[in-house]
Design an enzyme around this catalytic site. Structure first.
Site, PDB file in Angstrom:
ATOM      1  N   ASP A  64       0.830  -1.198   0.000  1.00  0.00           N
ATOM      2  CA  ASP A  64       0.000   0.000   0.000  1.00  0.00           C
ATOM      3  C   ASP A  64       0.868   1.254   0.000  1.00  0.00           C
ATOM      4  OD1 ASP A  64      -2.686   1.424   0.559  1.00  0.00           O
ATOM      5  OD2 ASP A  64      -1.435   2.067   2.232  1.00  0.00           O
ATOM      6  N   GLU A  75      -1.904  -5.184  -3.972  1.00  0.00           N
ATOM      7  CA  GLU A  75      -0.960  -4.437  -3.135  1.00  0.00           C
ATOM      8  C   GLU A  75       0.119  -5.373  -2.583  1.00  0.00           C
ATOM      9  OE1 GLU A  75      -3.684  -0.762  -1.438  1.00  0.00           O
ATOM     10  OE2 GLU A  75      -3.541  -2.607  -0.254  1.00  0.00           O
TER      11      GLU A  75
END
Length: 230
Positions: free
Chosen positions: A44, A116
């Protein structure tokens, strides 16, 4: 791994030296340990930093607030899930039996988290710059298509705001077709705007993608020249 990972590696432009990182990135917590939640945390950050730099370079006249809104539209769950669908990640996911039976292969949150985690796996298998290049490879077409005047609003949002500004009823979206296995589905969706007598269709690997395409086609067909919601 059970599936041929070469197409996935080609799409990410990275060949894993340690397949264990890739396997962990594709493993949901319902399957067992090690799973991908820690990788998701790292990925992320890589995603956000890379997209921020890409937007900073691409839109020198945008303010901090505008850049933040554009980034939010690119890193949100729905956008990442669509990118994951384009990579056919559903076919590589490792899910527990219960999660698989409940439709986990198509769940946007799982697909987004896995993407991610993949960015983190690339970083750990190689380095940060390699992971950033993988992010850029996927995000570049989306950034190139951005009209900064819409502040990153997707087609469904633009269409809704255009109709609301004119006090018209909101569009109705209906699934016309849904076919394929859980990991490889195809949707055809109709967008109907009754007050305008306007009907469009969209197709995609997810319901949301099909709805977005139908909304885009509706925007293109709207009467008048000011088609974008302000």
């Amino acid at each position: 791994m059970a599936h041929d990972i070469a197409p996935l590696e080609a799409a990410l432009d990275h060949r894993f030296r340690r397949e264990a990182w890739l396997r962990q990135a594709l493993t949901h917590r319902s399957y067992g340990v090690p799973h991908n939640e820690r990788l998701e945390f790292l990925g992320d950050s890589i995603l956000n930093a890379t997209v921020a730099r890409m937007l900073f370079d691409a839109f020198p006249d945008c303010s901090e607030g505008e850049l933040s809104r554009l980034r939010a539209s690119l890193v949100k769950k729905e956008t990442l899930a669509e990118l994951a669908q384009n990579l056919q990640l559903s076919g590589f996911l490792r899910l527990g039996d219960g999660e698989a039976r409940s439709g986990g292969y198509q769940r946007p949150s799982i697909l987004a988290d896995t993407l991610e985690a993949l960015f983190a796996a690339i970083c750990l298998d190689s380095d940060y710059d390699t992971a950033a290049r993988a992010v850029a490879r996927l995000m570049a077409p989306l950034i190139a298509a951005i009209d900064p005047e819409t502040h990153g609003k997707d087609s469904k949002t633009q269409l809704q705001e255009w109709l609301q500004a004119r006090r018209l009823a909101l569009p109705q979206y209906t699934i016309l077709q849904q076919r394929g296995e859980a990991h490889d589905q195809f949707f055809v969706v109709e967008c109907r705007i009754e007050p305008l007598g306007l009907v469009t269709q969209g197709e995609g690997a997810s319901r949301r993608a099909a709805e977005q395409q139908a909304a885009t086609r509706a925007i293109e067909a709207l009467p008048g020249s000011a088609r974008k919601a302000k």
